[in-house]
Enzyme design. Structure first.
Site, PDB file in Angstrom:
ATOM      1  N   ARG A 179       0.821  -1.217   0.000  1.00 26.34           N
ATOM      2  CA  ARG A 179       0.000   0.000   0.000  1.00 26.34           C
ATOM      3  C   ARG A 179       0.856   1.269   0.000  1.00 26.34           C
ATOM      4  O   ARG A 179       0.521   2.263   0.640  1.00 26.34           O
ATOM      5  CB  ARG A 179      -0.963   0.005   1.193  1.00 26.34           C
ATOM      6  CG  ARG A 179      -1.952  -1.163   1.181  1.00 26.34           C
ATOM      7  CD  ARG A 179      -2.871  -1.135  -0.028  1.00 26.34           C
ATOM      8  NE  ARG A 179      -3.722  -2.311  -0.068  1.00 26.34           N
ATOM      9  CZ  ARG A 179      -3.442  -3.435  -0.746  1.00 26.34           C
ATOM     10  NH1 ARG A 179      -2.320  -3.503  -1.470  1.00 26.34           N
ATOM     11  NH2 ARG A 179      -4.256  -4.442  -0.743  1.00 26.34           N
ATOM     12  N   SER A 228     -11.282   0.661   2.870  1.00 21.79           N
ATOM     13  CA  SER A 228     -10.538   0.166   4.028  1.00 21.79           C
ATOM     14  C   SER A 228      -9.837   1.329   4.727  1.00 21.79           C
ATOM     15  O   SER A 228      -9.091   2.076   4.100  1.00 21.79           O
ATOM     16  CB  SER A 228      -9.514  -0.879   3.595  1.00 21.79           C
ATOM     17  OG  SER A 228     -10.155  -2.030   3.093  1.00 21.79           O
ATOM     18  N   GLU A 298      -4.811   3.827   6.047  1.00 23.13           N
ATOM     19  CA  GLU A 298      -4.750   3.570   4.608  1.00 23.13           C
ATOM     20  C   GLU A 298      -5.479   4.688   3.863  1.00 23.13           C
ATOM     21  O   GLU A 298      -5.103   5.068   2.759  1.00 23.13           O
ATOM     22  CB  GLU A 298      -5.380   2.213   4.279  1.00 23.13           C
ATOM     23  CG  GLU A 298      -5.219   1.792   2.841  1.00 23.13           C
ATOM     24  CD  GLU A 298      -5.646   0.353   2.592  1.00 23.13           C
ATOM     25  OE1 GLU A 298      -6.266   0.105   1.553  1.00 23.13           O
ATOM     26  OE2 GLU A 298      -5.352  -0.516   3.442  1.00 23.13           O
TER      27      GLU A 298
END
Length: 310
Positions: A179, A228, A298
């Site tokens: 990520r 998320s 995130e």
């Protein structure tokens, strides 16, 4: 600077701009959470050259922020100072296919990239069907889902840096990790090249349907959410830690931890950006106290708080 001053200064300094330059533009409607303050100036460039012209002329002290589809984003209630860039239109929204390769503008939604690959019988990109952002965001976050990641199919990317230079990045220069992308923060990606592999269209479309069904069954995609919230810690799942900390259904103002999937925050109606971000920080605190794990955001959080919230 006030919105009008910065806007007028840019118009005077760069009269040849062909894109849309708006002072005090509302950003709440551009995010999936439907919260946040205005952009001091919002710029939608006509094309890559137009973007380069503005960046080359812009005072280095003026901050530049890039937003995409707003699916993984909290814009704080005080808005975004400086210039906010949002790519769109044909110049940044097309997909071209040559053999097993797809070149996409960074405003292309990930779901559309997956569809274009399927229509060309190219396998390997079906995972993008489960990602609600755009190609630009996928590059910045090494976006992935359902067993696939951007790094798996990436070939090269092009972008414009803060000085207005056009730059190319190969796979090694992107520095992908979980990520995360290691490319310079001041680069605004404009296009990317991906590599698929020959496959059967029916099988690829069936995989995309499977991804869609799994997402709808497990995630609150009909809500005002941002995807998320926290990255999975090494060797674990964020949602399990959040659940174990007793945060499922937790609320703050108009924000709530989803009862369907507790790594999602939702705007139940009337939430502020401060409500959502504050709830996320409370979740992080409780998880840290119960498990010792420091959850990493995130969702990208940008802009400044309202003075009272600060």
């Amino acid at each position: 600077m006030t919105s009008n001053v910065l806007h007028d200064t840019l118009r005077a300094a760069v009269p040849a701009l062909r894109g849309r330059l708006v002072a005090g533009a509302s950003l709440a409607d551009l995010t999936w959470f439907r919260v946040g303050g205005p952009a001091e100036v919002l710029f939608t460039p006509a094309d890559e050259e137009d973007l380069a012209v503005l960046l080359a002329a812009l005072d280095p002290e003026v901050p530049v922020t890039v937003i995409g589809l707003g699916s993984n984003l909290i814009v704080r209630d005080g808005g975004i100072p400086g210039v906010t860039v949002r790519l769109g239109g044909k110049a940044f929204g097309s997909v071209e296919i040559d053999g097993t390769r797809l070149r996409a503008g960074t405003a292309v939604p990930d779901m559309r990239l997956a569809k274009a690959a399927a229509e060309a019988s190219l396998d390997g990109l079906a995972f993008y069907r489960g990602i609600p952002g755009s190609v630009g965001g996928a590059l910045r976050m090494n976006a992935g889902a359902h067993g696939g990641e951007t790094t798996d199919v990436f070939v090269e990317a092009w972008g414009i840096d803060r000085r207005g230079n056009r730059r190319r990045f190969d796979h090694a220069e992107m520095g992908f990790s979980y990520r995360h992308c290691g490319a310079p923060d001041d680069v605004i990606f404009t296009s990317a090249l991906f590599e698929g592999r020959p496959g059967g269209r029916q099988a690829i479309e069936a995989e995309m349907e499977r991804v869609t069904a799994a997402r709808e069954a497990a995630q609150p995609i009909r809500e005002r959410t941002g995807g998320s919230t926290f990255a999975n810690p090494e060797g674990g799942k964020a949602w399990q830690l959040i659940d174990a900390a007793g945060c499922r259904g937790l609320t703050r103002g108009g924000a709530q931890v989803s009862e369907m999937h507790c790594n999602f925050l939702i705007n139940r109606g009337g939430a502020t950006a401060a409500d959502i971000e504050g709830l996320g920080e409370e979740v992080r605190r409780r998880v840290r106290e119960t498990s010792g794990v420091e959850l990493r955001w995130e969702i990208k959080r940008i802009g400044v708080p309202m003075p009272a919230a600060a």
